[in-house]
Structures are given as structure tokens and as C-alpha cells.
Design a protein around this motif. Structure first.
Motif, short mmCIF file in Angstrom:
data_model
loop_
_atom_site.label_atom_id
_atom_site.label_comp_id
_atom_site.label_asym_id
_atom_site.label_seq_id
_atom_site.Cartn_x
_atom_site.Cartn_y
_atom_site.Cartn_z
N GLY A 80 0.79 -1.22 0.00
CA GLY A 80 0.00 0.00 0.00
C GLY A 80 0.82 1.26 0.00
O GLY A 80 0.45 2.26 -0.62
N ALA A 129 -8.26 -4.91 0.14
CA ALA A 129 -8.03 -3.49 0.42
C ALA A 129 -8.53 -2.58 -0.69
O ALA A 129 -8.28 -1.37 -0.65
CB ALA A 129 -6.56 -3.23 0.69
N ALA A 133 -9.53 1.27 -0.32
CA ALA A 133 -8.77 1.94 0.74
C ALA A 133 -7.95 3.08 0.14
O ALA A 133 -7.57 3.05 -1.04
CB ALA A 133 -7.86 0.95 1.45
N LEU A 193 -10.39 -1.26 4.62
CA LEU A 193 -9.09 -1.89 4.87
C LEU A 193 -9.10 -2.73 6.14
O LEU A 193 -8.58 -3.86 6.16
CB LEU A 193 -8.00 -0.81 4.97
CG LEU A 193 -6.58 -1.27 5.27
CD1 LEU A 193 -6.06 -2.16 4.15
CD2 LEU A 193 -5.66 -0.05 5.45
N HIS A 194 -9.70 -2.19 7.20
CA HIS A 194 -9.66 -2.87 8.50
C HIS A 194 -11.00 -3.51 8.82
O HIS A 194 -12.03 -2.84 8.80
CB HIS A 194 -9.28 -1.87 9.60
CG HIS A 194 -7.93 -1.28 9.42
ND1 HIS A 194 -7.74 -0.02 8.90
CD2 HIS A 194 -6.70 -1.81 9.66
CE1 HIS A 194 -6.44 0.22 8.83
NE2 HIS A 194 -5.79 -0.84 9.28
N TRP A 252 -4.54 2.17 -1.63
CA TRP A 252 -4.47 0.98 -2.48
C TRP A 252 -4.44 1.35 -3.95
O TRP A 252 -4.83 2.45 -4.34
CB TRP A 252 -5.64 0.06 -2.18
CG TRP A 252 -5.35 -1.40 -2.43
CD1 TRP A 252 -5.97 -2.22 -3.32
CD2 TRP A 252 -4.37 -2.20 -1.75
NE1 TRP A 252 -5.45 -3.48 -3.24
CE2 TRP A 252 -4.45 -3.50 -2.29
CE3 TRP A 252 -3.43 -1.94 -0.76
CZ2 TRP A 252 -3.63 -4.54 -1.87
CZ3 TRP A 252 -2.61 -2.98 -0.34
CH2 TRP A 252 -2.72 -4.25 -0.90
#
Length: 355
Positions: free
Chosen positions: A242, A278, A281, A335-336, A284
Motif C-alpha cells: 500500500g 483493500a 482503501a 481496509l480494516h 491501495w
């Protein structure tokens, strides 16, 4: 642990840790790994928390180092306390208090505690509450709590970046995926410690805002931990890709292969993880996604050397768009994983790996 910025002087710290297994003795680990000068700590104590910065003083116990209630930790080193005979429960919180009498300089810290810890002026170690305390979202100088249990089979280290660190899960609830894995192990009748050495923004190959690279910190955060028999190598390569989409997939797979070999040389079973999605994001790119696919293919393949594969990609992907997190697992930054996503990761672990 990683390098911090703002230090302390003549202040009390109260920090809360969460156990995985219970036992009959504990040891406290203090770290001055990134300090430029010796770290003086006095009046270290352990007690049951009562909420916020409060402790139950009737449960308070002094923690000693070579029989002393103070310790000076040299720059670049760690200190391990004497074993304290204490019956401690599994899956419980303990508060560790310490007084820092002199200026510490830039602290050794862990940025994401995923819970509130506290600092207050003066020595308030023995007080039930802290006067004029301020909350902090980090851990300072505290690198671990060892729990001794003769029935334990050993410990597994969750070694990763922000997904392992719990970013995206609900703060203060101990629902990072390593916490939830610990719950599953305990419910299955296994007594296995779970050590979370995830570090947000950490990378596999290069140092950065997330501290020393996984390659550099592997000995300290995995091999040198007591009782370790397994390691789950998780999500660091996502940050390599990333932050620099030109990172070659073969460099990442080479780095993983090195860690696998080092783990095996130490007699540790190595479980490798694929990378979660991802797409969408902020950092990304198409090139990063190509690198993720290549890395995941290597982990799933027969030449990685991994003893088992934790397929985070399969556990968290959106079936209708496999390069994205499942919407119900997305914390909002694409992402998370959120708490539900953390549970999906923990549930994807095959507990027979630990038999």
C-alpha cells in the motif's frame, strides 16, 4: 514496541492488560528498547481494575526486580520482573501501575492500546483512583505480562500489523482477532497463551511509521517470547504494497520464506496468512492488488514452507467483489475489519493446528 515522542517525568502510569490463560505466577516486562538514556521506574504494582483509572487496593501487590521495588532499565534493553505468586484468571483484566520519577525522554511505546490507559502527576501508586488523570490510547514501557501455568501447552504469537493489532474492532472490549482466538482455544479445553505482537502500520521488509520491519523485530517479538510453540504471520505485507505499490511480490515472498525458516530453526510451527482485501482503501492501487494476489498464491502454494495457512482472504472477502471486504465486515475504511470481521478471522483458524 516502537519509538515514541512525548515522554514523562514525575508521573504515575496506569495501564490495563488482558490475560489469555490464567495461572499461579506472573512477571511484568518493561522495555526501554528505543530509549536514549536509562529508564528509572519505581513503585511498580499490580491490581484488579475497578473501571477507568481505578484499582481495588485490597488486591494490590508489589512487583519487584531482583528483590527491589525499583528498577533502572538501560537504553536499548528490557527488564523482566521477579515471578510474583498470584492466582490470576484467564480472560481477565489486570492494572499495572508504575511511577516514573525522572524525565524519560522519548518513550518506548505501543501506539494502539485499543483501550484507555492513564497518566497522572506525582506518585499515586497506592491510591484507589488517580487525581487529575489524563487518558491515553497507547501503552508506554510495558511490553508484556507473562503468566505461568504448568498445564499450558505453550503460546502462539499473532505477529502482524494493524489488522492483528485490532484497529477497527471496538475499543476496550478485547475483540481483536487474537483475543477471539484465545476465547475459542479456551472454550475448546486447550490451555494455550495468545500473545499479540501486532503493530499498526508495520511492514514486512522496511522500517516506517509502524516501527521496525517484521524482518528486524521477529526475534524480539516472536522467538524470544517465553513458551512460544506457534506463530501466525499475518498482515504486514499489505503495508509494503500500500505504501509502495512498486514492491515486488517476489521480495515479499522471499521475506516470508526467511521468517518461516527462522521460525523452523527455533522449533516453532509457522502458520502463514493470506492478505485481506483493500480495494477502495485510500492507499491501495491496481499494482498493489496484483501484488496481493501474487503473495496470496504463494502462501497457498506448496513451496512456501508454511506448516499451515490461515486464509484471511477467503474469510473476509465480499463474494460479489472478491477484492473488497465483505460490507458487513468493513469498519468503514475498506481496509480494516470491524468486530464482526475480527470474529470471522478468528473462526477461520483450525484449532487442530495446535494439537
Amino acid at each position: 514496541m516502537q519509538s515514541g515522542s512525548t515522554g514523562f517525568e514525575q508521573q504515575t502510569l496506569r495501564q490495563v492488560v488482558h490475560t489469555s490463560i490464567g495461572g499461579d505466577q506472573v512477571r511484568v516486562r518493561l522495555s526501554n528498547q528505543f530509549g536514549a538514556a536509562p529508564l528509572a521506574v519505581t513503585g511498580i504494582g499490580l491490581a484488579q481494575p475497578t473501571g477507568g483509572a481505578g484499582i481495588d487496593v485490597s488486591t494490590a501487590r508489589a512487583v519487584t526486580f531482583s528483590g527491589n521495588n525499583s528498577v533502572t532499565v538501560p537504553a536499548g534493553e528490557e527488564a523482566v520482573s521477579d515471578a510474583l505468586s498470584l492466582t490470576v484468571a484467564a480472560d481477565t483484566d489486570l492494572t499495572i501501575s508504575m511511577y516514573l520519577p525522572a524525565a524519560t525522554g522519548a518513550p518506548t511505546e505501543h501506539v494502539l492500546a485499543n483501550r484507555a490507559n492513564y497518566a497522572a502527576t506525582g506518585s499515586q501508586i497506592a491510591d484507589a483512583g488517580l487525581r487529575d488523570s489524563k487518558s491515553t490510547s497507547a501503552y508506554y514501557f510495558l511490553s508484556g505480562l507473562d503468566v505461568h501455568n504448568t498445564a499450558a501447552s505453550g503460546a502462539v504469537v499473532a505477529f502482524g500489523a494493524s489488522v492483528t493489532d485490532g484497529l477497527g474492532s471496538k475499543s476496550g472490549t478485547n475483540q481483536r482477532w487474537p483475543d477471539l482466538l484465545s476465547d475459542r482455544l479456551r472454550a475448546s479445553g486447550r490451555t494455550i497463551g495468545v500473545l499479540n505482537t501486532g503493530m499498526s502500520s508495520n511492514r514486512l521488509l522496511s522500517d516506517g511509521p509502524g516501527g521496525e520491519s517484521a524482518i528486524r523485530r521477529f526475534d524480539r517479538d516472536v522467538l524470544d517470547r517465553p513458551g512460544v510453540r506457534w506463530v501466525i504471520i499475518s498482515d504486514e505485507p499489505a503495508n509494503d504494497l500500500g505504501n509502495d505499490s512498486s514492491t515486488r511480490a517476489d521480495a515479499l515472498t522471499g521475506g516470508l520464506a526467511e521468517l518461516v525458516e527462522r521460525g523452523h530453526d527455533a522449533g516453532i510451527k509457522v502458520i502463514c496468512s493470506t492478505l485481506t482485501q483493500a480495494s477502495g482503501a485510500s492507499y491501495w492501487s491496481t499494482a498493489a492488488e496484483t501484488g496481493r494476489a501474487a503473495y496470496n498464491a504463494f502462501v497457498r502454494g506448496g513451496t512456501s514452507g508454511c506448516d499451515a495457512v490461515l486464509d484471511l482472504d477467503a474469510a473476509t472477502q465480499d463474494p460479489s467483489s472478491p477484492t473488497r471486504l465483505k460490507p458487513s465486515f468493513d469498519s468503514g475504511d475498506h481496509l480494516h475489519p470491524n468486530t464482526a470481521g475480527m470474529k470471522a478471522i478468528a473462526d477461520a483458524v483450525d484449532l487442530s493446528w495446535f494439537d
